[in-house]
Motif scaffolding. Sequence first.
Motif, short mmCIF file in Angstrom:
data_model
loop_
_atom_site.label_atom_id
_atom_site.label_comp_id
_atom_site.label_asym_id
_atom_site.label_seq_id
_atom_site.Cartn_x
_atom_site.Cartn_y
_atom_site.Cartn_z
N GLY A 275 0.82 -1.21 0.00
CA GLY A 275 0.00 0.00 0.00
C GLY A 275 0.85 1.25 0.00
N VAL A 276 1.89 1.26 0.81
CA VAL A 276 2.78 2.42 0.87
C VAL A 276 3.53 2.60 -0.44
N GLU A 277 3.92 1.47 -1.04
CA GLU A 277 4.62 1.54 -2.33
C GLU A 277 3.75 2.19 -3.39
N PHE A 278 2.45 1.92 -3.35
CA PHE A 278 1.52 2.53 -4.30
C PHE A 278 1.60 4.05 -4.20
N PHE A 279 1.61 4.57 -2.98
CA PHE A 279 1.64 6.02 -2.80
C PHE A 279 3.01 6.60 -3.16
N SER A 280 4.07 5.88 -2.85
CA SER A 280 5.41 6.41 -3.11
C SER A 280 5.66 6.59 -4.60
N PRO A 283 3.60 10.87 -6.89
CA PRO A 283 3.95 12.09 -6.14
C PRO A 283 2.75 13.00 -5.86
N HIS A 284 1.71 12.93 -6.67
CA HIS A 284 0.57 13.82 -6.47
C HIS A 284 -0.29 13.39 -5.28
N LEU A 285 -0.06 12.17 -4.78
CA LEU A 285 -0.77 11.72 -3.59
C LEU A 285 0.11 11.96 -2.37
#
Length: 295
Positions: A275-280, A283-285
């Motif tokens: 889940g964290v990798e998805f956000f990393s 950049p806009h999230l």
Amino acid sequence: MTNSLDLEHLRTLVAIAECGGFSKAAAVRHISQPALSQHVRLLERGLKRKLFERDGRNMRFTHEGERVLAEARRIIEVHDASLRRLEAAERDRTIVVGSTEHSAEQILPEMIRALQAAFPGYSTRFEIGRSTQLTEAVGKGTVDFAFVLDPGGQGAGHLVGRLPLVWYAARGWTAPGETWPLIAFEEPCGLRQRAMAALTGEGRHVEVTAQSTTLEGVLAGVRAGLGVALLPSAGGRPSGLSVRADLPEAGTTQLRMVARRGLAAEVERTALEAGVEFFSQRPHLQLVPTAARGA
């Protein structure tokens, strides 16, 4: 006395009791009668006690034999129950993942790849639903872990990231008057409350003109021109809709991962990292700092 008991010999003892004799027990056990008699002799020798005595033409259990028979039944019951549990655990190698409709399309593909790489012997099943329903399912243990929205920012579990809240309307749509029609999820819904607060906070009169239990239902209402909707965005824009930048800023909603009690630590850790990798990678999230993820 022997230090161990042969399970097959104990099964023979139980078969003799249930079949009422040596010959029938041998047939049920699919062994010869001499082999069956040998099982009995080995038990007697190991336990140093006589298990049978002759009663006319038949053989019957001695008092010691009855005691051993009772223990044999208990041992076999525990043994077989343990095997059933282990076999059930082997069959149940499925990780059940829950996700809201808002995050399913973007996050679940990442989750599939991460889980398959980390746990190649497991299969993965997904449950798509509303945050309140998924949180309840995790609490009951029917879902292993779930990604849920937390507009209020007070939910349990791991804080994974934040999704911007965006106003959507049908292309070319204009407000029909002073009252702003709102398309929302049925209560209870934190997004609905956030939308109402944002609009009324600017002195606008708001009316919920359509509601649905599903994201597709909300989107259908917006596409039909029934009103505006406030929805989280993980990238991209729903087809047929446009962003309404003229409506008040609504901020973000937290995305949390909740896990059932007793879930294996490595499964929970892998899911959180995915889940964290998805956000990393986006950049806009807004990515949550590492120190805050256990909140």
